[in-house]
Design a protein around this motif. Structure first.
Motif, mmCIF file in Angstrom:
data_model
loop_
_atom_site.group_PDB
_atom_site.id
_atom_site.type_symbol
_atom_site.label_atom_id
_atom_site.label_comp_id
_atom_site.label_asym_id
_atom_site.label_seq_id
_atom_site.Cartn_x
_atom_site.Cartn_y
_atom_site.Cartn_z
ATOM 1 N N VAL A 146 3.223 1.149 -1.945
ATOM 2 C CA VAL A 146 2.761 2.411 -2.528
ATOM 3 C C VAL A 146 2.115 3.314 -1.489
ATOM 4 O O VAL A 146 2.343 4.531 -1.465
ATOM 5 C CB VAL A 146 1.768 2.129 -3.683
ATOM 6 N N THR A 147 1.296 2.732 -0.617
ATOM 7 C CA THR A 147 0.485 3.535 0.304
ATOM 8 C C THR A 147 1.048 3.611 1.722
ATOM 9 O O THR A 147 0.690 4.511 2.486
ATOM 10 C CB THR A 147 -0.942 2.973 0.388
ATOM 11 N N GLY A 148 1.888 2.628 2.095
ATOM 12 C CA GLY A 148 2.391 2.573 3.461
ATOM 13 C C GLY A 148 1.408 1.957 4.433
ATOM 14 O O GLY A 148 1.650 1.949 5.648
ATOM 15 N N VAL A 149 0.305 1.441 3.920
ATOM 16 C CA VAL A 149 -0.747 0.859 4.766
ATOM 17 C C VAL A 149 -1.039 -0.563 4.286
ATOM 18 O O VAL A 149 -1.191 -0.798 3.085
ATOM 19 C CB VAL A 149 -2.037 1.700 4.711
ATOM 20 N N TRP A 150 -1.126 -1.501 5.228
ATOM 21 C CA TRP A 150 -1.497 -2.865 4.883
ATOM 22 C C TRP A 150 -2.999 -2.952 4.668
ATOM 23 O O TRP A 150 -3.769 -2.256 5.337
ATOM 24 C CB TRP A 150 -1.074 -3.840 5.973
ATOM 25 N N VAL A 151 -3.403 -3.814 3.747
ATOM 26 C CA VAL A 151 -4.817 -3.955 3.408
ATOM 27 C C VAL A 151 -5.630 -4.392 4.617
ATOM 28 O O VAL A 151 -6.746 -3.906 4.843
ATOM 29 C CB VAL A 151 -4.995 -4.963 2.250
#
Length: 233
Positions: free
Chosen positions: A179-184
């Motif tokens: 969804v965000t394109g960023v890993w947590v």
């Protein structure tokens, strides 16, 4: 006799988790405003698990006091159900997830803190809160294991439950990235897809090992004294 009654210890630990959760949720961190909020982080999920677990422990303590001396079979049945749920949460979630958070966080932190806890977070999270989230979790759950005998499920079913939790969190992490394109976690940004899959597999294996370790530790604490008592008799 214990210096501090186990009921008082559990109540104190529960209050400490309430304090940690309230302070954590009050932090004005950018990550809390993005998709998934605090629920993206295993540390926060673990805090909720621990607070729920110790809340159930305190509820059982209160229930025992209120029903002490009673002869209601229904009350006794409900009490046994609560104890069974408490033991299941301890075996499948509280110990393995709590130990996993402490072990993986401090291992990565000591290797390269930027992989898991960038220095930027020092501007938002005080040291006492960091230790409340990533250090005291394990001693608290070991104290509970030492003061109360918990019945573990059959190992196969316990490992299946741990596997379901692990797969659910990995899937959730991947969905947040989708969804965000960023890993947590920054560590996931720095490795290839194959290495990332291997990382997830290794972490799942580790939580399996911690589950078995918790089972062995629980047996050692409670079954060894019983064997020695039988021998003395």
């Amino acid at each position: 006799m214990a210096l501090i009654p186990s009921q008082v210890l559990r109540a104190a630990i529960l209050l400490s988790y309430f304090s940690i959760l309230c302070h954590y949720k009050a932090l004005d961190m950018p990550a809390h405003q993005t998709y998934g909020g605090s629920w993206k982080f295993l540390t926060f999920i673990d805090l909720v698990i621990q607070a729920t677990f110790f809340g159930l422990c305190v509820l059982i303590d209160v229930s025992s006091l209120l029903t002490n001396g009673g002869d209601s079979r229904e009350q006794e049945r409900q009490h046994r159900k609560l104890i069974g749920l408490r033991d299941w949460i301890m075996a499948v979630l509280a110990f393995p997830v709590g130990a996993f958070v402490v072990f993986t966080f401090w291992t990565l932190y000591l290797y390269d803190r930027e992989l898991v806890y960038p220095k930027l977070l020092d501007n938002f999270i005080p040291q006492w809160l960091n230790h409340g989230m990533h250090t005291t979790v394990l001693p608290f759950v070991i104290i509970e294991m030492r003061t109360t005998h918990h019945k573990y499920p059959r190992r196969l079913w316990g490992l299946v439950a741990v596997c379901v939790f692990s797969m659910a969190y990995i899937s959730w992490t991947c969905w947040v990235h989708h969804v965000t394109g960023v890993w947590v976690y920054p560590v996931l940004e720095r490795v290839s897809s194959i290495a990332r899959a291997a990382f997830f597999g290794t972490m799942t294996l580790l939580i399996f090992i911690l589950y078995v370790l918790g089972e062995i530790l629980n047996s050692y604490i409670w079954e060894q004294p019983q064997k020695e008592k039988v021998k003395d008799e």
